[in-house]
Design an enzyme around this catalytic site. Structure first.
Site, PDB file in Angstrom:
ATOM      1  N   GLU A   1       0.893  -1.171   0.000  1.00  0.00           N
ATOM      2  CA  GLU A   1       0.000   0.000   0.000  1.00  0.00           C
ATOM      3  C   GLU A   1       0.918   1.204   0.000  1.00  0.00           C
ATOM      4  OE1 GLU A   1      -1.705   3.060   0.362  1.00  0.00           O
ATOM      5  OE2 GLU A   1      -1.744   2.678   2.514  1.00  0.00           O
ATOM      6  N   CYS A   5      -2.448   8.273   3.886  1.00  0.00           N
ATOM      7  CA  CYS A   5      -2.425   8.004   2.446  1.00  0.00           C
ATOM      8  C   CYS A   5      -3.791   8.294   1.828  1.00  0.00           C
ATOM      9  CB  CYS A   5      -1.988   6.567   2.174  1.00  0.00           C
ATOM     10  SG  CYS A   5      -2.861   5.347   3.151  1.00  0.00           S
TER      11      CYS A   5
END
Length: 521
Positions: A292, A326
């Protein structure tokens, strides 16, 4: 078995603490005092059943008060990384045969321990990561959620998946563990992501080497203690903080590494993906990478949206935990007909946010994590003022901690650096769109594809966004942060990573391999 029954009970995520209740507020203040008394402790490496103390240390500093040392951890070198690898390889031979219900039981017990010590862990997050109370509480709740959710998922997967059998044969489709995994976790969710990635790997029957962020290693050390208390055998989790260039590359390259689970930047994620693809001498498998890698996430505002909701969605998506998510909404793309109004409302709301010491209950936004982050973000603010118009914020102060005001830069071109590059700080760029087609075009014009949000009351536009807004997590009429385990499986497209969907029904399978067994009767 009680553990087995938990798999079929309805899943409910850990509730967030209501700090408007005085009893809860006092309990958290007491936890902060208790953690304050534990600051400065030293934590060893954990390799198999050994505690290893090294001369070289990683020093964890409070980012809101850089004179305060949260603690120190021993730092692994390549020799110790190799020792940890051998411990993990040896332990895998027994752990892989442990009954899945027993593996799940460890996670259930760990969740119970952290739930009992919830405010203590959150207080460490305040101290070590600079998280305000609500952000810290949400991080701890998410860690509990991951433990509970993955334990339940393992119970559901333990019998495999039904397949057809012909007359005269009995067929089965089962899942078995992969082997030794390298878990590389980030600073921004130092408990939730670290615990989630580690727990998913071990409950699936793997052994791991855990390398947490060097900025938040104390929380990870505390988690390892919890897993031991919960009954996890020695050698299943090997705790090896260290430098990325010294032991990170070494472990990614290692022929005994079966998989790498990474959360962090695009740059490092691509490096890991490339290195892991190379087959090393003695390696008999293709390594799996679960990655990720960040985002450049967009909040779109249609001309008929609720403009107050739009402004609050932009602001809280951009500035929660100082934009160090994020999923943070670092781009606000707004229909030209409502652009000025939304910008004005968002700026006014931003000016009400309290920035300061995260130990104070009413602080909305604390520091960024480090001096390097501070310099990087301030540089982007300078770039932003050349590319657009500073509306609010823009100032930073690193005198005692790494504080940067929540910053709005308006009138930014859709191709500008501020609209394309991940900043990972409290900066949001506002961009004007001509019409809905233009909104979607800008939404998809980055190399990332993690989260996005559309505020609109036009059903046709919502349907088009469902089909054409290319992100892994898409939200309507709300902000683009705040995914909850089990409710919003999380992961993105393109350079946001492998779309592994943490907290989703397929995540554990990433840590296993399928085996078909056919018996002729």
């Amino acid at each position: 078995m009680i553990t087995e029954n938990l798999a079929i009970l309805p899943y409910q995520h850990e509730p967030f603490t209501d700090f408007t209740i005085e009893e809860n507020k006092q309990a958290f203040l007491q936890a902060l005092q208790a953690v304050q008394a534990q600051l400065g402790n030293d934590y060893p490496l954990v390799i198999g059943n050994e505690r290893v103390t090294t001369e070289e240390k990683i020093v964890s500093v409070n980012p809101s008060n850089t004179k305060e040392i949260v603690g120190t951890v021993s730092k692994a070198d390549q020799a110790l990384a190799e020792q940890a690898m051998q411990a993990a390889v040896t332990t895998f031979n027994t752990w892989k045969k442990e009954h899945p219900a027993e593996c799940a039981a460890v996670l259930f017990r760990a969740a119970s321990i952290i739930r009992r010590r919830k405010h203590e862990f959150s207080a460490y997050l305040v101290k070590e990561a600079g998280k305000p109370w609500k952000e810290a509480d949400a991080d701890t709740a998410e860690a509990i959620d991951f433990l509970e959710f993955y334990a339940r998922q393992m119970l559901r997967l333990q019998e495999g998946v039904p397949v057809e059998s012909r007359e005269g044969e009995k067929n089965a489709f089962t899942y078995i563990p992969l082997g030794v995994g390298i878990i590389i976790s980030p600073f921004n969710f130092p408990l939730a992501i670290m615990a989630g990635t580690a727990a998913a790997a071990v409950v699936a029957g793997n052994t791991i080497l855990l390398k947490p962020s060097n900025q938040t290693p104390i929380v990870a050390a505390k988690f390892v203690e919890v897993m031991e208390e919960a009954g996890l055998p020695a050698g299943v989790i090997n705790f090896v903080p260290g430098g990325g260039s010294e032991i990170g590359d070494y472990l990614v390259d290692h022929p005994k590494t079966r998989f790498v689970s990474f959360t962090g930047s695009r740059e490092v994620g691509c490096r890991i993906y490339e290195r892991a693809a190379k087959v090393q001498p003695g390696q008999i498998w293709l390594k799996r990478v679960i990655a990720e890698m960040g985002g450049k996430d967009t909040v779109l505002v249609d001309r008929d949206a609720d403009l107050d909701l739009a402004a609050s969605s932009i602001v809280y998506s951009a500035f929660g935990f100082s934009g160090q998510k994020c999923s943070a909404g670092s781009r606000a793309v707004i229909h030209q007909d409502v652009y000025d109004t939304v910008l004005e409302k968002a700026a006014a709301l931003t000016r009400t946010l309290k920035m300061g010491n995260p130990e104070e209950a009413d602080t909305y936004m604390g520091p960024v994590i480090s001096e390097a982050s501070f310099r990087k973000i301030m540089n982007y603010i300078e770039i932003g003022q050349q590319e657009g118009r500073l509306v609010t914020g823009g100032e930073g102060d690193s005198t005692t901690g790494y504080f940067i005001e929540p910053t709005i830069i308006a009138d930014v071109d859709e191709k500008a650096r501020l609209m394309q590059e991940e900043i990972f700080g409290p900066v949001v760029a506002f961009c004007k769109a001509r019409d809905f087609d233009h909104l979607l075009e800008i939404a998809n014009n980055t190399e990332y594809g993690l989260t996005g949000a559309l505020l609109s009351n036009t059903p046709e536009h919502i349907q088009r966004a469902e089909e054409d807004f290319h992100v892994g997590n898409l939200y309507f009429n709300r902000g683009c942060t705040g995914a909850i385990v089990g409710y919003h499986p999380f992961g993105g497209f393109n350079m946001s990573g492998t779309d592994s969907k943490a907290g989703g029904p397929d995540y554990l399978i990433m840590h296993m391999q399928a085996k078909t067994i056919s018996k002729t009767l």
